[in-house]
Design a protein around this motif. Structure first.
Motif, PDB file in Angstrom:
ATOM      1  N   PRO A  42      72.697  38.082  60.611  1.00  0.00           N
ATOM      2  CA  PRO A  42      74.023  37.687  60.108  1.00  0.00           C
ATOM      3  C   PRO A  42      74.868  36.954  61.153  1.00  0.00           C
ATOM      4  N   ILE A  43      75.474  35.887  60.730  1.00  0.00           N
ATOM      5  CA  ILE A  43      76.461  35.175  61.539  1.00  0.00           C
ATOM      6  C   ILE A  43      77.360  34.409  60.566  1.00  0.00           C
ATOM      7  N   SER A  44      78.652  34.612  60.700  1.00  0.00           N
ATOM      8  CA  SER A  44      79.584  34.026  59.732  1.00  0.00           C
ATOM      9  C   SER A  44      80.691  33.212  60.386  1.00  0.00           C
ATOM     10  N   SER A  45      80.600  33.031  61.693  1.00  0.00           N
ATOM     11  CA  SER A  45      81.582  32.213  62.389  1.00  0.00           C
ATOM     12  C   SER A  45      80.906  31.544  63.580  1.00  0.00           C
ATOM     13  N   ILE A  46      81.557  30.536  64.116  1.00  0.00           N
ATOM     14  CA  ILE A  46      80.963  29.761  65.203  1.00  0.00           C
ATOM     15  C   ILE A  46      80.760  30.621  66.445  1.00  0.00           C
ATOM     16  N   ASP A 223      73.833  27.433  52.936  1.00  0.00           N
ATOM     17  CA  ASP A 223      73.863  28.648  53.758  1.00  0.00           C
ATOM     18  C   ASP A 223      73.037  28.470  55.036  1.00  0.00           C
ATOM     19  N   LEU A 224      71.872  27.846  54.905  1.00  0.00           N
ATOM     20  CA  LEU A 224      71.005  27.642  56.059  1.00  0.00           C
ATOM     21  C   LEU A 224      71.615  26.643  57.048  1.00  0.00           C
ATOM     22  N   LEU A 225      72.224  25.586  56.518  1.00  0.00           N
ATOM     23  CA  LEU A 225      72.868  24.607  57.390  1.00  0.00           C
ATOM     24  C   LEU A 225      74.053  25.230  58.121  1.00  0.00           C
ATOM     25  N   ARG A 229      74.743  25.578  62.105  1.00  0.00           N
ATOM     26  CA  ARG A 229      75.950  25.002  62.699  1.00  0.00           C
ATOM     27  C   ARG A 229      76.801  26.072  63.364  1.00  0.00           C
ATOM     28  N   PHE A 230      76.714  27.328  62.888  1.00  0.00           N
ATOM     29  CA  PHE A 230      77.424  28.416  63.561  1.00  0.00           C
ATOM     30  C   PHE A 230      76.874  28.624  64.971  1.00  0.00           C
ATOM     31  N   TYR A 231      75.626  28.191  65.189  1.00  0.00           N
ATOM     32  CA  TYR A 231      75.049  28.238  66.528  1.00  0.00           C
ATOM     33  C   TYR A 231      75.254  26.914  67.270  1.00  0.00           C
ATOM     34  N   ILE A 237      75.607  20.237  61.851  1.00  0.00           N
ATOM     35  CA  ILE A 237      77.000  19.796  61.691  1.00  0.00           C
ATOM     36  C   ILE A 237      77.027  18.433  61.013  1.00  0.00           C
ATOM     37  N   ASP A 238      76.170  17.525  61.482  1.00  0.00           N
ATOM     38  CA  ASP A 238      76.113  16.176  60.909  1.00  0.00           C
ATOM     39  C   ASP A 238      75.709  16.206  59.438  1.00  0.00           C
TER      40      ASP A 238
END
Length: 346
Positions: A42-46, A223-225, A229-231, A237-238
């Motif tokens: 789980p990761i929901s923020s940068i 969701d995967l993108l 991008r959170f990582y 991001i592009d």
């Protein structure tokens, strides 16, 4: 030097598995597999830190050269790569070849020679360049494209995988002639768990653009993108920025958030958009618009925007503006996200 085109990941992916086969085509059953992956990771923020499996780190001999290539500053990269190539560095030969083909009729044979030598000296990406599935090889060196080079690349990746190279682990798997869809999906997930996000992003884009994808599959792609991008992975991001742009949502909060993140992480697309939006922002002074345009030029050589802004007339003010522009360009994270299978195309 080639003039690079600001595009998405699909332009970078000229080496690996171009086009969808039955093995790599997304399937409805993939949803459950990836949902489990997302629930377990789980990761929901940068992420405040940058956790990307870059091919080179600061201090590595090729770090500066490849960073120049990533930022479209290919003339500077060439100056650094040429002496290393002359000293028989196979990786330097590969990267030099990558910014040489297509720059002129006389340069194409030079690039071919560099690719060949690099492959013979053990660079698997140089061998993979001569895959029959590589459109660039077919366009420039069609007589050299063969499955034998793919076999060589796969064997080289197998050897590199023994050292723990996460990219080599991925390609040694997906280049197997008897690859199954399950193995393909597991390889993507394993790569992402080891912070190599290109396969995940490429799969997500395919999932989003496939005519066979339903709404649930397209939502999974988003969701995967977002996971990547959170990582802070720039190609993710592009891809998200491009999707927002296609739906005319450039003025939305999400697009602005992506652009801000992209500018900080070194996205050429984000910088281009940032420069354009700044020029049309009535809340900015002419000096502020100049600083953004100048910073864009210092960052990746894109001087197009400078011709549309007015620099300060007074000498001291111009010096101060140039200093701020340099500071803005210098604030960009020095992280390499391209690799041998994802080289900017001119």
């Amino acid at each position: 030097m080639k003039v690079t085109i600001s595009t998405l990941l699909l332009v970078f992916s000229f080496l690996a598995l171009n086009g969808c086969s039955k093995v790599t085509e997304p399937q409805q059953a993939d949803i459950a597999v990836f949902e489990q992956f997302l629930s377990e990771n789980p990761i929901s923020s940068i992420n405040p830190s940058i956790d990307i499996a870059s091919i080179y780190q600061p201090g590595d001999p090729l770090f500066e050269s490849v960073l120049y290539i990533q930022r479209n500053l290919w003339a500077e990269a060439k100056k650094q790569l040429e002496p290393m190539a002359k000293n028989q560095n196979p990786d330097a030969k590969f990267w030099l070849a990558s910014i040489t083909w297509g720059t002129g009729i006389k340069n194409n044979p030079i690039a071919k020679k560099l690719y060949m030598e690099s492959a013979e000296q053990g660079n698997p990406y140089a061998a993979l360049f001569f895959s029959p599935k590589n459109d660039i090889c077919q366009m420039y060196y069609s007589s050299e494209c063969s499955e034998e080079w793919v076999d060589k690349a796969q064997k080289l990746f197998v050897e590199k995988a023994k050292t723990g190279d996460v990219r080599a682990v991925y390609y040694s798997t997906v280049l197997k002639p008897d690859l199954t869809h399950e193995q393909y999906i597991n390889a993507i997930i394993s790569a992402a768990e080891n912070h190599h996000y290109y396969p995940l992003v490429k799969y997500s884009i395919t999932l989003r653009e496939s005519e066979k994808s339903n709404q649930e599959m397209k939502e999974l792609a988003s969701d995967l993108l977002n996971y990547a991008r959170f990582y802070n992975f720039v190609p993710a991001i592009d891809a998200l920025m491009n999707h927002e742009g296609k739906h005319k949502r450039m003025k939305g909060h999400f697009y602005k958030e992506l652009m801000q993140q992209g500018v900080a992480m070194g996205s050429n697309d984000a910088w281009g958009g940032y420069s354009i939006l700044s020029r049309h922002n009535d809340h900015l002074t002419e000096t502020q618009k100049y600083i953004v345009a100048k910073a864009n030029y210092l960052f990746n050589g894109d001087g197009f925007g400078i011709s549309f802004v007015t620099p300060p007339k007074e000498k001291d003010a111009l010096i101060a503006a140039n200093k701020k522009a340099q500071e803005k360009a210098n604030s960009v994270k020095r992280v390499i996200y391209i690799d041998g299978a994802h080289v900017p195309e001119g």
